[in-house]
Design a protein around this motif. Structure first.
Motif, mmCIF file in Angstrom:
data_model
loop_
_atom_site.group_PDB
_atom_site.id
_atom_site.type_symbol
_atom_site.label_atom_id
_atom_site.label_comp_id
_atom_site.label_asym_id
_atom_site.label_seq_id
_atom_site.Cartn_x
_atom_site.Cartn_y
_atom_site.Cartn_z
ATOM 1 N N ALA A 15 -6.649 111.574 25.059
ATOM 2 C CA ALA A 15 -6.303 110.175 24.738
ATOM 3 C C ALA A 15 -6.208 109.354 26.022
ATOM 4 C CB ALA A 15 -4.993 110.118 23.960
ATOM 5 N N SER A 16 -5.601 109.914 27.057
ATOM 6 C CA SER A 16 -5.504 109.212 28.339
ATOM 7 C C SER A 16 -6.888 108.976 28.924
ATOM 8 C CB SER A 16 -4.656 110.010 29.335
ATOM 9 O OG SER A 16 -3.305 110.006 28.944
ATOM 10 N N LEU A 17 -7.742 109.994 28.858
ATOM 11 C CA LEU A 17 -9.104 109.840 29.369
ATOM 12 C C LEU A 17 -9.828 108.727 28.614
ATOM 13 C CD1 LEU A 17 -11.493 110.686 31.133
ATOM 14 C CD2 LEU A 17 -12.027 112.418 29.390
ATOM 15 N N ALA A 18 -9.714 108.704 27.304
ATOM 16 C CA ALA A 18 -10.385 107.671 26.504
ATOM 17 C C ALA A 18 -9.899 106.275 26.898
ATOM 18 C CB ALA A 18 -10.149 107.917 25.012
ATOM 19 N N MET A 19 -8.593 106.127 27.099
ATOM 20 C CA MET A 19 -8.054 104.815 27.493
ATOM 21 C C MET A 19 -8.554 104.392 28.867
ATOM 22 S SD MET A 19 -4.151 104.627 26.031
ATOM 23 C CE MET A 19 -3.602 106.168 26.726
ATOM 24 N N ARG A 20 -8.546 105.318 29.825
ATOM 25 C CA ARG A 20 -8.972 104.965 31.185
ATOM 26 C C ARG A 20 -10.481 104.709 31.254
ATOM 27 N NH1 ARG A 20 -5.087 103.078 30.665
ATOM 28 N NH2 ARG A 20 -3.367 104.483 30.325
ATOM 29 N N ALA A 70 -14.074 96.927 32.932
ATOM 30 C CA ALA A 70 -13.729 96.381 34.254
ATOM 31 C C ALA A 70 -12.252 95.985 34.384
ATOM 32 C CB ALA A 70 -14.645 95.210 34.620
ATOM 33 N N ARG A 71 -11.387 96.540 33.528
ATOM 34 C CA ARG A 71 -9.943 96.342 33.733
ATOM 35 C C ARG A 71 -9.459 97.202 34.896
ATOM 36 N NH1 ARG A 71 -10.182 96.213 27.948
ATOM 37 N NH2 ARG A 71 -9.710 98.421 27.848
ATOM 38 N N LEU A 72 -10.187 98.275 35.185
ATOM 39 C CA LEU A 72 -9.952 99.108 36.374
ATOM 40 C C LEU A 72 -11.240 99.121 37.181
ATOM 41 C CD1 LEU A 72 -8.138 102.281 34.927
ATOM 42 C CD2 LEU A 72 -7.111 100.470 36.303
ATOM 43 N N HIS A 73 -11.135 99.000 38.502
ATOM 44 C CA HIS A 73 -12.338 99.011 39.339
ATOM 45 C C HIS A 73 -12.853 100.420 39.586
ATOM 46 C CE1 HIS A 73 -9.297 99.783 42.387
ATOM 47 N NE2 HIS A 73 -10.243 100.227 43.161
#
Length: 178
Positions: free
Chosen positions: A139-144, A151-154
């Motif tokens: 679940a964490s992997l899917a969110m990240r 592009a919410r995270l570079h």
């Protein structure tokens, strides 16, 4: 998607298949077996993915490439690739081509192995060896991945909220001063 172990060090399960067409992983479809040729799997994975991408038309190549490694144990069976080779490959693909490497493991020693070959600590996640631990890690992997693709995270990285395992070496320890 590749399964790797000492019985078959590089077994391609799905190649360039849309994620919607990939069946759910179950104990019958994806089974850990025997020893862990982690370096061989990573080395072959990088060269295989690089080759596959080069065969695509320029317009069909993805703008962002993410290689996710999931293992239940640390390196103990590689015969073709050494740490230095894989480290060099990861560095080159990261710096030259912008690839992202992510590492998930229920084994703390494997997390150290990932760091030793150049996977950024923020892109490694230790999870508990349980159904719930696996579920939370995926679940964490899917969110990240979603954050990265939109592009919410570079770069692809796990956040503090993803680090559920109490022994995760990247989890920030709270200062318990009274």
């Amino acid at each position: 998607m590749v399964q790797f172990d000492s019985q078959d060090p590089y077994e391609v399960i799905h190649r360039f298949k849309p994620i919607a067409e990939v069946p759910e992983l179950t104990r019958e479809t994806y089974v850990p077996r025997a020893s862990t040729p982690l370096l061989d799997a990573m080395g072959h994975g990088i060269t295989d993915l690089e080759s596959g991408l080069s065969q695509l038309a320029e317009a069909d190549r993805p703008a962002r490439v993410v290689m996710v490694v999931v293992t239940d144990g640390q390196e103990n069976a590689s015969r073709e690739f050494c740490k230095e080779q894989v480290e060099k490959m990861i560095k080159e693909k990261t710096e030259k081509d912008g690839w992202q490497f992510v590492f998930l493991s229920a084994d703390l020693a494997a997390i150290r192995d990932a760091k030793a070959v150049g996977v950024a600590p923020v892109a490694s996640l230790l999870y508990q060896k349980s159904g719930l631990g696996s579920k939370l890690a995926w679940a964490s992997l899917a969110m990240r991945l979603s954050d990265y693709r939109s592009a919410r995270l570079h770069s692809l990285m796990f956040l503090e909220e993803d680090r559920q395992h109490p022994d995760d070496p990247n989890k920030k320890k709270k200062n318990n001063k009274s």
